[in-house]
Design a protein around this motif. Structure first.
Motif, short mmCIF file in Angstrom:
data_model
loop_
_atom_site.label_atom_id
_atom_site.label_comp_id
_atom_site.label_asym_id
_atom_site.label_seq_id
_atom_site.Cartn_x
_atom_site.Cartn_y
_atom_site.Cartn_z
N PRO A 1 11.56 -1.52 -5.39
CA PRO A 1 10.23 -1.98 -5.79
C PRO A 1 10.16 -3.49 -5.90
CG PRO A 1 11.43 -1.18 -7.70
CD PRO A 1 12.32 -0.93 -6.51
N VAL A 2 9.06 -4.05 -5.45
CA VAL A 2 8.79 -5.48 -5.58
C VAL A 2 7.52 -5.62 -6.41
CG1 VAL A 2 8.22 -7.62 -4.37
CG2 VAL A 2 9.88 -6.02 -3.37
N THR A 3 7.65 -6.14 -7.60
CA THR A 3 6.47 -6.30 -8.47
C THR A 3 5.55 -7.36 -7.88
OG1 THR A 3 7.79 -5.73 -10.41
CG2 THR A 3 5.68 -6.83 -10.80
N GLY A 4 4.29 -6.99 -7.66
CA GLY A 4 3.35 -7.95 -7.09
C GLY A 4 2.00 -7.31 -6.85
N ASP A 5 1.08 -8.12 -6.29
CA ASP A 5 -0.29 -7.68 -6.10
C ASP A 5 -0.92 -8.59 -5.05
OD1 ASP A 5 -2.98 -6.96 -6.27
OD2 ASP A 5 -2.96 -6.82 -8.47
N ILE A 6 -1.57 -8.01 -4.03
CA ILE A 6 -2.18 -8.84 -2.99
C ILE A 6 -3.36 -9.65 -3.52
CG2 ILE A 6 -1.44 -7.32 -1.11
CD1 ILE A 6 -4.36 -6.31 -0.96
N LEU A 7 -3.80 -9.36 -4.75
CA LEU A 7 -4.89 -10.13 -5.35
C LEU A 7 -4.40 -11.45 -5.95
CD1 LEU A 7 -6.96 -7.34 -7.16
CD2 LEU A 7 -7.46 -8.46 -4.99
N HIS A 8 -3.08 -11.67 -5.93
CA HIS A 8 -2.50 -12.88 -6.51
C HIS A 8 -1.90 -13.77 -5.42
CE1 HIS A 8 -1.85 -10.33 -10.39
NE2 HIS A 8 -3.09 -10.78 -10.30
N LYS B 1 0.07 -0.71 -13.46
CA LYS B 1 -1.27 -0.12 -13.48
C LYS B 1 -1.40 0.86 -14.63
CE LYS B 1 -4.41 2.34 -10.34
NZ LYS B 1 -4.50 3.03 -9.02
N ARG B 2 -2.53 0.76 -15.34
CA ARG B 2 -2.86 1.70 -16.43
C ARG B 2 -1.72 1.85 -17.43
NH1 ARG B 2 -5.05 6.14 -12.16
NH2 ARG B 2 -6.96 5.08 -11.53
N GLY C 1 0.81 -1.22 0.00
CA GLY C 1 0.00 0.00 0.00
C GLY C 1 0.83 1.26 0.00
N ALA C 2 2.09 1.16 -0.41
CA ALA C 2 3.01 2.31 -0.37
C ALA C 2 2.64 3.40 -1.37
CB ALA C 2 4.44 1.85 -0.61
N THR C 3 1.86 3.06 -2.38
CA THR C 3 1.44 4.08 -3.35
C THR C 3 0.15 4.76 -2.92
OG1 THR C 3 0.30 2.38 -4.65
CG2 THR C 3 2.56 2.92 -5.29
N GLY C 4 -0.42 4.33 -1.80
CA GLY C 4 -1.62 4.97 -1.27
C GLY C 4 -1.27 6.16 -0.40
N PHE C 5 -2.29 6.86 0.07
CA PHE C 5 -2.11 8.09 0.84
C PHE C 5 -1.28 7.87 2.10
CE2 PHE C 5 -4.39 11.25 3.77
CZ PHE C 5 -3.54 12.30 3.42
N SER D 1 8.59 0.38 -12.46
CA SER D 1 9.62 1.42 -12.39
C SER D 1 9.02 2.81 -12.64
CB SER D 1 10.75 1.15 -13.38
OG SER D 1 10.25 1.11 -14.72
N GLN D 2 8.06 2.89 -13.58
CA GLN D 2 7.41 4.17 -13.85
C GLN D 2 6.56 4.61 -12.66
OE1 GLN D 2 5.58 2.73 -17.60
NE2 GLN D 2 6.42 4.57 -18.57
N ARG D 3 5.86 3.67 -12.05
CA ARG D 3 5.04 4.01 -10.89
C ARG D 3 5.90 4.44 -9.70
NH1 ARG D 3 0.34 0.62 -8.91
NH2 ARG D 3 -0.24 2.70 -8.19
N LEU D 4 7.04 3.80 -9.52
CA LEU D 4 7.96 4.19 -8.44
C LEU D 4 8.50 5.59 -8.69
CD1 LEU D 4 9.57 3.53 -5.90
CD2 LEU D 4 11.33 2.52 -7.37
N GLU D 5 8.84 5.86 -9.95
CA GLU D 5 9.35 7.19 -10.29
C GLU D 5 8.31 8.26 -10.01
OE1 GLU D 5 11.09 9.51 -14.27
OE2 GLU D 5 10.96 7.32 -14.25
#
Length: 517
Positions: A84-91, A50-51, A20-24, A56-60
């Motif tokens: 960054p660790v590529t992943g998703d809690i939905l998987h 995402k999108r 959740g590091a990309t959240g508020f 790497s782009q999202r981290l930047e």
């Protein structure tokens, strides 16, 4: 004893894993850890593509946020510690690669899990997948971490909102976690949506329902994992760090305040005297960092729950928000103000519906008609429809209030050194609400609406023009209604003639001003 070590020293040389590091809240946590614990080794953050953007782009984008500007000045190379660790809690297994998994399970000792869906009206299937199944996957992943000392789970103070006095403990869930997980495996979304009202019972939405079940799932695994639960109330803009008023989304009170500033939201259901339990995001992140420290240095056999709330320690009411937001937006209006800000909370259903009709719906149709006449696309009716739905999801929280136990918060403050209490300040008694609200409203202008403060003078001129137009319209309506009454009602006509005659006599008796030579 290890307890003599400061919080910053505790994190020295440690590696952290954050979901959740990309959240508020996640962003604020990452920034504070790196800025106030400079000796931290690595911060691994779980990010999903995402999108059309890769990790790497999202981290930047994340690290380019204005939130990190102070940290950049302090440590220009801080980003080297963010992995960054590529992943998703939905998987399954969080969707991480074998290489990333090995790095995390061998290097990490502290985990912060804040990934979740925070939408109140989320469909049950997705809410369960994110907030319950995701937690279960996190539990299984954390069991592999070789040197795990604490797993801090971010819950919500409202997960047990079906009771009025909420203690710092895990309550019996509305449904056993395994039963809910089993049901979601074979039921499709439509069936679950049909059953949702019966399932959530006396809870207001799927968010609080699934959060309560997730807590019990963690409780069931407390013997195998060093778990601690953190429950913030309504998270709002930052109080002081790293910049006052920082906020980056429309969730919770931010959406309300933005709509108030635009003049589009003028009446809401709510208790004027009820507690608005807002907690600044920097207070929450400071306390999360201290809670993790506490549960390693001062180990406990019990699963501890910490409330991060303001209501019982520094009360702030919806009525105060109403008045202060009005004052702030009249002093520092937004550039896109459509109507004069005039927020009001009411507990009366009838009065609320009347005000919505005359202060929201009819003006929206009128403004859309003006847009259509001028050749522009009508938008205000659609905005009002969306706004009413968004505000409606908050009605339960603005009309009710709760008492939260804060014993563990007090105990934690007492364990900290004076220097740590200053560096990781989460003493909510220090919040001065008028100052905070002004920072919050300015933060919405700067960080959410992306308006430059240099344009304030222009915005103030726009607001003054709206005030003049509003005054002229009110005068016109008053005269029109009054003239209608005069023509229809004899008493009103007699009163009008009396007032007019009285005004003329007063005017004639006024001394004349001598002309200057």
């Amino acid at each position: 004893m290890a307890g003599t070590h400061s919080i910053s020293e505790f994190y020295h040389g440690r590696s952290i894993f954050i979901t959740g590091a990309t959240g508020f809240m996640g962003k604020a946590l990452v920034e504070k850890l790196l800025r106030s614990c400079p000796g931290i080794k690595n911060v691994y953050i779980l990010i999903r593509p995402k999108r059309g953007k890769d990790v790497s782009q999202r981290l930047e984008e994340l690290l380019a946020s204005k939130l990190f500007e102070k940290l950049k000045r302090q440590d220009p190379d801080f980003s080297k510690k963010v992995i960054p660790v590529t992943g998703d809690i939905l998987h399954e297994n969080l969707g991480v690669s074998q290489k990333d998994e090995e790095r995390v399970i061998n290097d990490v000792s502290v985990v912060f899990h804040s990934a979740a869906t925070v939408k109140f009206d989320e469909e049950m299937k997705l809410a369960v997948e994110m907030n319950v199944v995701g937690v279960n996957r996190m539990i299984q992943f954390c069991k592999k971490i070789k040197n795990l000392e604490v797993l801090l789970h971010v819950s919500t103070a409202y997960c047990n909102c079906n009771v009025k006095y909420i203690d710092e403990k895990v309550y019996e869930p509305p449904l056993a976690p395994h039963k809910l997980l089993d049901a979601c495996e074979w039921m499709d979304g439509d069936v679950l949506n049909t059953l949702t009202p019966k399932m959530i019972g006396n809870r207001p939405n799927t968010y609080t329902y699934t959060k309560a079940i997730a807590e019990y799932l963690l409780y069931q695994n407390k013997e195998e994992l060093p778990v601690v639960i953190f429950r913030p109330s309504i998270v709002g803009a930052s109080w002081n760090e790293p910049v006052p008023g920082w906020v980056d989304n429309y969730n919770g009170p931010t959406g309300l305040l933005a709509a108030i500033g635009n003049g589009l939201l003028r009446v809401m259901k709510g208790d004027f005297y009820g507690t608005s339990d807002i907690i600044p995001v920097d207070i929450a992140s400071n306390m999360m960092i201290a809670v993790a420290w506490d549960n390693v240095v001062y180990k406990s056999d019990e699963l501890k729950v910490y409330h991060c709330t303001t209501g019982q320690m520094n009360k702030f009411t919806w009525g105060q928000m109403e008045r202060m937001s009005h004052e702030c937006f009249m002093k520092n209006p937004v550039n896109t103000v459509a109507r004069i800000p005039n927020p009001r909370f009411t507990k009366s259903y009838v009065w609320h519906e009347v005000c919505v009709l005359f202060d929201h719906v009819l003006p929206a149709y009128l403004m859309d008609m003006m847009m259509w006449v001028s050749g522009k696309r009508p938008i205000f009716v659609k905005i009002q429809d969306k706004l009413r739905k968004a505000v409606g999801s908050l009605d339960y929280f603005t009309q009710n209030e709760w008492v939260f136990s804060n014993k563990n918060l007090d105990d934690l403050l007492n364990k900290m050194t004076p220097e740590d209490r200053k560096t990781f300040n989460f003493n909510v008694k220090s919040i001065h609400w008028p100052t905070y609200m002004e920072s919050y409203c300015l933060g919405i202008k700067r960080f959410v609406l992306r308006e430059e403060l240099s344009e304030l003078s222009k915005a103030r001129q726009t607001l003054k023009r709206l005030q003049r137009i509003n005054f002229a319209v009110n005068v016109f309506l008053f005269i029109a209604v009054w003239r209608l009454l005069i023509n229809r009602v004899a008493v009103a006509r007699t009163l009008w003639n009396f007032l007019l005659g009285w005004a003329i006599r007063i005017f004639k008796r006024m001394p004349k001003v001598a002309k200057s030579s």
